[in-house]
Motif scaffolding. Sequence first.
Motif, PDB file in Angstrom:
ATOM      1  N   LYS A   1      -6.193 -63.181  16.730  1.00  0.00           N
ATOM      2  CA  LYS A   1      -6.175 -63.577  18.137  1.00  0.00           C
ATOM      3  C   LYS A   1      -6.471 -62.379  19.036  1.00  0.00           C
ATOM      4  O   LYS A   1      -7.186 -62.501  20.031  1.00  0.00           O
ATOM      5  N   ALA A   2      -5.925 -61.208  18.696  1.00  0.00           N
ATOM      6  CA  ALA A   2      -6.104 -60.026  19.540  1.00  0.00           C
ATOM      7  C   ALA A   2      -7.523 -59.480  19.470  1.00  0.00           C
ATOM      8  O   ALA A   2      -8.008 -58.885  20.432  1.00  0.00           O
ATOM      9  N   THR A   3      -8.207 -59.663  18.355  1.00  0.00           N
ATOM     10  CA  THR A   3      -9.542 -59.093  18.196  1.00  0.00           C
ATOM     11  C   THR A   3     -10.650 -60.122  18.345  1.00  0.00           C
ATOM     12  O   THR A   3     -11.810 -59.800  18.125  1.00  0.00           O
ATOM     13  N   ALA A   4     -10.321 -61.332  18.739  1.00  0.00           N
ATOM     14  CA  ALA A   4     -11.349 -62.363  18.920  1.00  0.00           C
ATOM     15  C   ALA A   4     -12.215 -62.010  20.126  1.00  0.00           C
ATOM     16  O   ALA A   4     -11.723 -61.488  21.125  1.00  0.00           O
ATOM     17  N   PRO A   5     -13.517 -62.271  20.035  1.00  0.00           N
ATOM     18  CA  PRO A   5     -14.374 -61.979  21.185  1.00  0.00           C
ATOM     19  C   PRO A   5     -14.005 -62.895  22.349  1.00  0.00           C
ATOM     20  O   PRO A   5     -13.511 -64.008  22.148  1.00  0.00           O
TER      21      PRO A   5
END
Length: 75
Positions: free
Chosen positions: A60-64
């Motif tokens: 979730k934190a690294t999703a574009p």
Amino acid sequence: MGRFVLGVVIGGAAAFVLGYNFGRGVAPLTNPLATRTALSVQLKRQAGEFFDSARAAIHKATAPPRRPAAKPPER
């Protein structure tokens, strides 16, 4: 002095057995050296849940960033 040392040794052994079993969540007077299948199963389950939640949080934190929805074309 000898009675004191004997009391410390016996009391320490009893406290170890009772405290160790209490920490494992089993009956207080069971064998503390018995196989710990229930504990290992519980630890594996909790570790799996932890890694799944960590994986989801990282994903979730690294999703574009999502683009805003495009407006439908006007006719």
